[in-house]
Design an enzyme around this catalytic site. Structure first.
Site, PDB file in Angstrom:
ATOM      1  N   LYS A  90     -27.715 -10.329 -12.200  1.00 58.70           N
ATOM      2  CA  LYS A  90     -26.391 -10.951 -12.291  1.00 58.70           C
ATOM      3  C   LYS A  90     -26.507 -12.414 -12.763  1.00 58.70           C
ATOM      4  O   LYS A  90     -27.579 -12.876 -13.105  1.00 58.70           O
ATOM      5  CB  LYS A  90     -25.673 -10.829 -10.947  1.00 58.70           C
ATOM      6  CG  LYS A  90     -25.529  -9.366 -10.466  1.00 58.70           C
ATOM      7  CD  LYS A  90     -24.472  -8.594 -11.239  1.00 58.70           C
ATOM      8  CE  LYS A  90     -24.501  -7.072 -11.078  1.00 58.70           C
ATOM      9  NZ  LYS A  90     -24.440  -6.537  -9.747  1.00 58.70           N
TER      10      LYS A  90
HETATM   11  C1  PLP Z   1     -24.058  -5.341  -8.859  1.00 56.08           C
HETATM   12  C2  PLP Z   1     -22.720  -4.819  -8.469  1.00 56.08           C
HETATM   13  C3  PLP Z   1     -22.391  -4.515  -7.146  1.00 56.08           C
HETATM   14  C4  PLP Z   1     -23.405  -4.515  -6.036  1.00 56.08           C
HETATM   15  O1  PLP Z   1     -24.060  -5.705  -5.884  1.00 56.08           O
HETATM   16  P1  PLP Z   1     -25.492  -5.716  -5.151  1.00 56.08           P
HETATM   17  O2  PLP Z   1     -25.736  -7.175  -4.914  1.00 56.08           O
HETATM   18  O3  PLP Z   1     -26.467  -5.103  -6.104  1.00 56.08           O
HETATM   19  O4  PLP Z   1     -25.364  -4.942  -3.907  1.00 56.08           O
HETATM   20  C5  PLP Z   1     -21.087  -4.141  -6.862  1.00 56.08           C
HETATM   21  N1  PLP Z   1     -20.157  -4.047  -7.821  1.00 56.08           N
HETATM   22  C6  PLP Z   1     -20.448  -4.307  -9.108  1.00 56.08           C
HETATM   23  C7  PLP Z   1     -19.362  -4.201 -10.137  1.00 56.08           C
HETATM   24  C8  PLP Z   1     -21.740  -4.673  -9.482  1.00 56.08           C
HETATM   25  O5  PLP Z   1     -22.038  -4.881 -10.767  1.00 56.08           O
END
Ligand code: PLP
Length: 346
Positions: free
Chosen positions: A138
């Site tokens: 991210k």
């Molecule tokens: C990455 C993601 C999540 C989950 O996040 P994590 O930190 O990996 O648990 C939830 N929703 C979306 C749209 C994502 O891209």
């Protein structure tokens, strides 16, 4: 509030809203499965909504249609997703939510640093809560981690408690007064209470130290991603209409998590799999975000007849191209050249 992951934040939001069996939550079908799974964690039902075929975003019409389709369930909330980093039209979604008595929770896991209607995403001006993921893929990373935001003090108190096993440490609401206080009326130093079990969703100090230092780099990362997106847009223009960037929305600025293009694979007479293999052979990674949730066996079993044409149209055409701040301009040239060659358009 820092948490151990974006998924933990979604789960906590569902818990803090008191969602449970008999309740339903609208979730767009084009998202990572975690958005829908969080609703199932509390044994509420998922009502999958369609999305705009070009942006992949759930709009007010798609939210209303999903709400209307779920007529036998008590739909209490919707979890719009700012897909790719682009914000949903929050003002329009808030109108539909108000008319139907729905709570809005923004899955902003892609959208750290973006804005909508002049507000930073995460300020929750049009929702109850928002969450970000700080997973390594991210915008910024803290190993694994996430953030949850709200403007509501009561929700904040509940969220802090649920994050830490459900422990109550506020002496004002201790229920067992004899155990809690000494004869002078002072709270006993060891004392805490449990009213409702929570979870261990805390983020560790070590992860937070990394997240904190990364936060200082967010603006620089975002600037670079914006520049790369503009460069892609310019270099890809000759490939239209076979290849088109996902159109930009007018009501906000993206957090630029991903750079997806929409490809007319039929017209190009190339399958997505063979294009991805050809890109890989050129040393270029690509990915599909996402297989729509309504196509996953678990969710299909719940509603086998559900078809969502916007989600399917987005899914069959989308491909995310390499996109990260350390990319050089020449890398973008190379990706576009490989795409051009492998689509037979050069
Ligand atoms: C990455 C993601 C999540 C989950 O996040 P994590 O930190 O990996 O648990 C939830 N929703 C979306 C749209 C994502 O891209």
């Amino acid at each position: 509030m820092a948490v151990s992951s974006g998924t933990a934040a979604l789960h906590l939001a569902a818990l803090a809203l008191g969602l449970g069996p008999g309740d339903a939550v609208v979730v767009p079908s084009v998202t990572f499965v975690a958005t829908a799974n969080a609703v199932r964690y509390v044994n509420a039902d998922v009502v999958l909504a369609d999305v705009d075929p070009d942006t992949g975003l759930m709009g007010p019409d798609e939210l209303q249609a999903a709400f209307d389709r779920a007529k036998n369930a008590t739909v209490r909330a919707a979890f719009p997703v700012h897909l790719n980093g682009q914000p949903c039209d929050m003002a329009a979604l808030a109108d539909v939510a108000r008319a139907n008595d729905l709570e809005l929770v923004e899955d902003a896991c892609h959208a750290l640093g973006g804005n909508v209607d002049g507000h930073a995403i995460g300020d929750t001006h049009a929702s109850r809560m928002a969450m970000f993921s700080l997973h390594p893929v991210k915008a910024i990373a803290m190993g694994e981690g996430g953030l949850l935001t709200t403007n509501d003090d009561e929700l904040a108190t509940a969220l802090h408690r649920l994050r830490n096993h459900g422990l109550v440490q506020d002496s004002d609401i201790f229920s067992d007064r004899d155990e809690a206080f000494d004869t002078a009326g002072q709270p006993n130093p060891w004392y805490y209470e449990l009213h409702t079990p929570g979870f261990n969703y805390r983020a560790s100090d070590i992860h937070c130290a990394l997240g904190h230092s990364q936060l200082g780099k967010l603006d620089r990362f975002l600037d670079r991603r914006r520049t790369l997106a503009n460069l892609y847009d310019r270099l890809l223009a000759p490939l239209a209409p076979l290849v088109r960037p996902v159109p930009r929305v007018s009501w906000g600025q993206s957090g630029w998590h991903l750079y997806p293009v929409l490809i007319d694979f039929d017209a190009a007479d190339v399958s997505r799999a063979s294009l991805m293999h050809a890109l890989t052979a050129d040393g270029i990674g690509s990915q599909v975000h996402y297989i729509p949730v309504h196509r996953q066996p678990y969710y299909r079993a719940i509603d086998p007849d559900l078809t969502l044409s916007g989600a399917d149209a987005y899914y069959t055409r989308c491909l995310s191209l390499p996109f990260f701040p350390a990319m050089a301009d020449a890398d973008v040239d190379r990706v576009v050249a490989s795409l051009t060659r492998n689509l037979g358009t050069s």
